[in-house]
Design an enzyme around this catalytic site. Structure first.
Site, PDB file in Angstrom:
ATOM      1  N   ASN A   1      25.474  30.971  46.042  1.00 45.09           N
ATOM      2  CA  ASN A   1      24.787  32.067  45.467  1.00 45.09           C
ATOM      3  C   ASN A   1      24.250  33.100  46.604  1.00 45.09           C
ATOM      4  OD1 ASN A   1      22.496  33.188  43.438  1.00 45.09           O
ATOM      5  ND2 ASN A   1      21.501  32.388  45.331  1.00 45.09           N
TER       6      ASN A   1
ATOM      7  N   SER B   1      29.387  39.317  40.567  1.00 43.50           N
ATOM      8  CA  SER B   1      28.578  40.431  40.081  1.00 43.50           C
ATOM      9  C   SER B   1      29.482  41.111  39.075  1.00 43.50           C
ATOM     10  CB  SER B   1      28.111  41.319  41.267  1.00 43.50           C
ATOM     11  OG  SER B   1      27.221  42.372  40.728  1.00 43.50           O
TER      12      SER B   1
ATOM     13  N   TYR C   1      30.066  45.824  48.588  1.00 38.42           N
ATOM     14  CA  TYR C   1      29.683  44.546  47.824  1.00 38.42           C
ATOM     15  C   TYR C   1      30.688  44.468  46.755  1.00 38.42           C
ATOM     16  CZ  TYR C   1      26.142  42.279  44.725  1.00 38.42           C
ATOM     17  OH  TYR C   1      25.560  41.335  43.996  1.00 38.42           O
ATOM     18  N   ALA C   2      31.091  45.423  45.964  1.00 32.50           N
ATOM     19  CA  ALA C   2      32.049  45.176  44.715  1.00 32.50           C
ATOM     20  C   ALA C   2      33.335  44.417  45.404  1.00 32.50           C
ATOM     21  CB  ALA C   2      32.378  46.525  44.318  1.00 32.50           C
TER      22      ALA C   2
ATOM     23  N   ILE D   1      19.672  41.914  37.050  1.00 31.98           N
ATOM     24  CA  ILE D   1      18.683  40.537  36.865  1.00 31.98           C
ATOM     25  C   ILE D   1      17.584  40.890  37.888  1.00 31.98           C
ATOM     26  CG2 ILE D   1      18.226  38.146  37.021  1.00 31.98           C
ATOM     27  CD1 ILE D   1      20.765  38.738  35.385  1.00 31.98           C
TER      28      ILE D   1
END
Ligand SMILES: NC(=O)c1ccc[n+]([C@@H]2O[C@H](COP(=O)([O-])OP(=O)(O)OC[C@H]3O[C@@H](n4cnc5c(N)ncnc54)[C@H](O)[C@@H]3O)[C@@H](O)[C@H]2O)c1
Length: 251
Positions: free
Chosen positions: A88, A140, A157-158, A189
């Site tokens: 995570n 994600s 990040y992607a 979130i």
């Protein structure tokens, strides 16, 4: 997997990781937390113990390969087995291709993707030797969408989060049938991660309007999926990713 009752949760000190650790503890799992934030991790440890479960804390950077192996060894020694790994730990990266420095790109890949490799590499032999185990990694929605309007993270990040999906599919084949491995793609979130970066009011409004279920997600929305992937019996699901986003169809 009714006897499966120990888990490693990376990035478990706060946010989605903390929520998942507590949800797993409520299902009877003893939990080993790995995080950089010692104080927050101790607080989460207290919450797990208050639920009657054992908890271990490891202050560590998940991108450290050798440390992952050492931690897996310590967890196995303390708990006797490792039934579930939740990858995570992660961090956003708001810079675009025209602004990002090489080391920022490398660090984003190290934290969000290599950390998953480190911990899977560390626990897979243990799970194989004990006859099975399960792994879930938090990817994600960015991996699929390239970033919705209100997203704080961009291409690096992607890229890392999309890498998790390829890793999950390939390792499901390599590690099956003993080890079940899946990924989760949360949409927006509510946690510290998006709060640390500027989500404009307009962006937040766009996100709410563009979400079919009319709200941004909560930690428990993700935790529910994690518990399902860790405990559902029987389980004929591996190598998959599950989108938990309330259906962000046009943001
Ligand atoms: N919040 C969202 O909207 C959202 C959406 C999609 C995916 N995610 C992903 O969910 C995961 C959890 O995010 P969150 O929103 O709870 O964030 P958060 O910042 O609240 O929590 C992340 C935790 O990971 C820890 N961590 C970060 N880098 C680490 C490292 N190198 N070593 C050890 N620990 C480290 C942090 O200390 C923190 O405790 C991340 O992988 C994130 O990319 C979040």
């Amino acid at each position: 997997m009714s006897q499966a009752r120990t888990a490693i949760v990376t990035g478990g000190a706060r946010g989605i990781g903390r929520g998942c650790a507590l949800a797993l503890a409520r299902q009877g799992f003893d939990i080993a937390l790995v995080d950089l934030l010692a104080e927050d991790m101790q607080r989460t440890r207290g919450e797990i113990e208050a639920l009657g479960r054992r908890a271990l804390c490891f202050e560590a950077d998940t991108s450290d390969f050798a440390r992952a192996a050492a931690i897996a060894g310590e967890v196995q020694a303390a708990f006797g087995r490792i039934d579930f790994l939740l990858n995570n730990a992660g961090r956003s990266q708001p810079k675009g291709i025209l602004e990002i420095a090489e080391e920022e790109f490398d660090r984003t890949i190290a934290i969000n993707l290599k950390s998953c490799f480190n911990y899977i590499h560390a626990v897979a032999p243990v799970m194989m030797a004990q006859g099975g185990g399960r792994i879930a990694s938090i990817s994600s929605l960015n991996a699929l969408s390239g970033g919705v309007t209100a997203a704080v993270s961009r291409f690096a990040y992607a890229t890392a989060k999309a890498g998790i999906l390829g890793m999950t599919r390939a390792l499901a084949k390599e590690l099956g049938p003993n080890i079940i491995i899946n990924a989760i793609c949360p949409g927006l979130i509510e946690t510290e991660l998006p709060k640390n970066h500027v989500i404009t009011e307009r962006g937040a409004q766009l996100a709410r309007e563009g979400i079919a279920l009319g709200r941004v997600g909560k930690v428990d929305d993700v935790a529910q999926m994690v518990v399902f992937l860790a405990t559902s019996e029987p389980c004929f699901i591996t190598g998959q990713h599950f989108v938990v986003d309330g259906f962000q169809y046009h943001v």
